[in-house]
Design an enzyme around this catalytic site. Structure first.
Site, mmCIF file in Angstrom:
data_model
loop_
_atom_site.group_PDB
_atom_site.id
_atom_site.type_symbol
_atom_site.label_atom_id
_atom_site.label_comp_id
_atom_site.label_asym_id
_atom_site.label_seq_id
_atom_site.Cartn_x
_atom_site.Cartn_y
_atom_site.Cartn_z
ATOM 1 N N LYS A 79 14.473 7.477 1.570
ATOM 2 C CA LYS A 79 13.056 7.176 1.408
ATOM 3 C C LYS A 79 12.257 8.041 2.378
ATOM 4 O O LYS A 79 12.664 8.232 3.535
ATOM 5 C CB LYS A 79 12.839 5.693 1.700
ATOM 6 N N SER A 154 8.672 -1.084 -2.016
ATOM 7 C CA SER A 154 8.131 0.258 -1.922
ATOM 8 C C SER A 154 9.178 1.365 -2.034
ATOM 9 O O SER A 154 8.823 2.546 -2.154
ATOM 10 C CB SER A 154 7.397 0.418 -0.577
ATOM 11 N N SER A 178 11.067 -4.554 -0.034
ATOM 12 C CA SER A 178 10.964 -3.174 -0.522
ATOM 13 C C SER A 178 12.281 -2.507 -0.849
ATOM 14 O O SER A 178 12.290 -1.439 -1.481
ATOM 15 C CB SER A 178 10.187 -2.319 0.486
#
Length: 475
Positions: A79, A154, A178
């Site tokens: 990420k 996310s 997330s």
């Protein structure tokens, strides 16, 4: 693309025995990225040249007999919150355009030590402050099961890449769900470990007291192998816990489902009563029935209650605003509109509300400690609904109509684990009528990840029709 359909557990013996080379595997991974990226937009940055160099190094080490372990030569992504030396780290925002760190996040260093090969940085909800991964700067992450739909967030790009086979595993973060929300929406496995189990040093924060780092992978065994490499005490991370590391793959070697007779399983139907969409309700009912049929002892709980859901949001809003305050004043126009709106709301939370939220958090942890004297694990659905189309203006939250970009509807079930800091794993348990993945969660005791993995493995091995099903991009 035969190799990229395999799990770490399947690939590691091939790499170790030299039947497959890390270079060959990495080349196929990069080809898969080229093939899938127009469809899913999972990557912000692809590090092809550096990946091939790292793969060549791994190949040379394995040929010399220096095999580091199951991640050696395995291509992965991270990420784009994880700082990466010499590689742009944007947090999915124009605010950090041109940001090229001089050092790695602690977990990136751990992956280098394990011999894993970084192939790129994943798209995400801007600064991790959202649950749909509809990114204003880099475009929305798209779900590999249906590119018209959201991935969840996310860590949306991370889960999408793993599901699509453009990454064997990915590193995500979890503040309110997330890791687990996109794992559920994309039909993969994601675990938020116990707070303090994995270092957060070098990861751009959202909420210091709620942030967790963890892996997203294609199977329970794979997630256990990655967490084994990630975990460990870091004296330079004030939130890190001095807890001995474990090999989380231990006990996950049998092909037959583990015996869970006598396992004490907690559920709390009253918490999500009236909130689940029918497909999720049906799938979770079947999960509970399976545990009961296998001889687990079900305990219906009266806790948690819904106060933890709202209190956790107070902590995140306050801490996120504190981190972004200076940038909001100096370059607020660079934030996406919905993110800026949410961040600026944090300035209006009084100190007394923040302090009281932390007090309630301690009370919540005490209640969970009491509950875990009577149970081994706690089960719940992961998200109240399957993935919905990108751009959907509103969704139903019980009897209420809400905007999923500013309302924490998708965090309703996941945020409980960030609030108490306990380990929680999401894994697939079924599909909607449209063929979209549905997940459920297994929460364990603090630093009880090993048991969580064993229970998840038992379910996964008993449901190959779910765990082995591939998204439409593989057809």
């Amino acid at each position: 693309m035969v190799l990229m359909q395999k799990t770490i557990r399947e690939l590691a013996p091939l790499l170790r025995s030299k039947a497959v080379s890390p270079v060959e595997l990495t080349q196929e991974c990069l080809q898969r990225i080229e093939q899938t990226e127009p469809a899913i937009n999972a990557f912000i940055t692809v590090t092809a040249d550096a990946a091939l160099q790292a793969a060549a190094t791994a190949e040379a080490e394995i040929l010399r007999g220096r095999y580091r372990g199951p991640l050696h030569g395995i291509p992965y992504s991270a990420k784009d919150l994880y700082m990466t030396r010499g590689i742009a780290t944007t947090a999915g925002s124009a605010v950090l355009a041109g940001n090229v760190p001089a050092t790695n996040a602690a977990v990136i260093d751990a992956m280098e030590t394990a011999g894993a090969v970084l192939v790129g940085k994943n798209n995400l909800h801007e600064f991790a402050y959202g649950t749909t991964s509809e990114n204003d700067r880099f475009g929305p992450c798209r779900n590999p099961w249906d590119p018209r739909r959201v991935t969840g967030g996310s860590s949306g790009g991370s889960a999408a890449a793993v599901a699509a086979g453009s990454s064997t595993f990915s590193l995500g973060t979890d503040t309110g769900g997330s890791i687990r929300i996109p794992a559920s929406f994309c039909g993969v496995v994601g675990i938020k470990p116990t707070y303090g189990r994995v270092s957060k040093r070098g990861v751009i924060p959202l909420s210091w007291s709620m942030d967790h780092t963890g892996p997203i992978a294609r199977s329970v065994w794979d997630a256990a192998a990655v967490l084994t490499a990630m975990a460990g005490y870091d004296p330079d991370d004030v939130g890190s816990a001095a807890i001995p590391t474990e090999n989380f793959t231990a006990g996950l070697d049998g092909e037959q489902p583990l015996d869970i007779r006598g396992l004490k399983v907690g559920i709390c139907p009253r918490y999500h009563e009236g909130m689940l969409q029918p497909a999720v309700d049906q799938a979770f009912t079947q999960v509970v029935a399976w545990f009961e049929n296998q001889g687990a002892q079900l305990r219906e709980l009266s806790y948690p209650d819904r106060s933890a859901f709202t209190v956790g949001s107070i902590l995140t809003m306050s801490e996120a605003y504190t981190y972004h305050e200076q940038n909001l004043e100096s370059c607020g126009e660079k934030y996406g509109p919905s993110i800026r709106y949410r961040l600026e709301k944090g300035q209006y939370i009084p100190a007394s509300a923040y302090v009281n939220a932390q007090r309630l958090r301690q009370q919540d942890r005490q209640k969970w400690a009491e509950i875990y004297r009577e149970i081994d694990v706690f089960l719940s659905p992961t998200v109240v609904m399957p993935p919905f189309p990108i751009g959907t203006p509103t969704v139903m939250f019980g009897q209420e109509t809400v905007n999923p970009r500013v309302h924490p509807v998708l965090m309703f079930l996941t945020s409980l684990g960030d609030f108490n800091g306990y380990p929680v794993l999401s894994l697939p348990c079924g599909f909607s009528a449209d063929g979209l993945p549905i997940g459920f969660q297994i929460q364990g005791k603090p630093f009880g990840e090993a048991k969580v993995f064993r229970v998840a493995y038992a379910f996964e091995q008993a449901h190959p029709e779910v765990s082995e099903r591939k998204c439409g991009l593989w057809k």
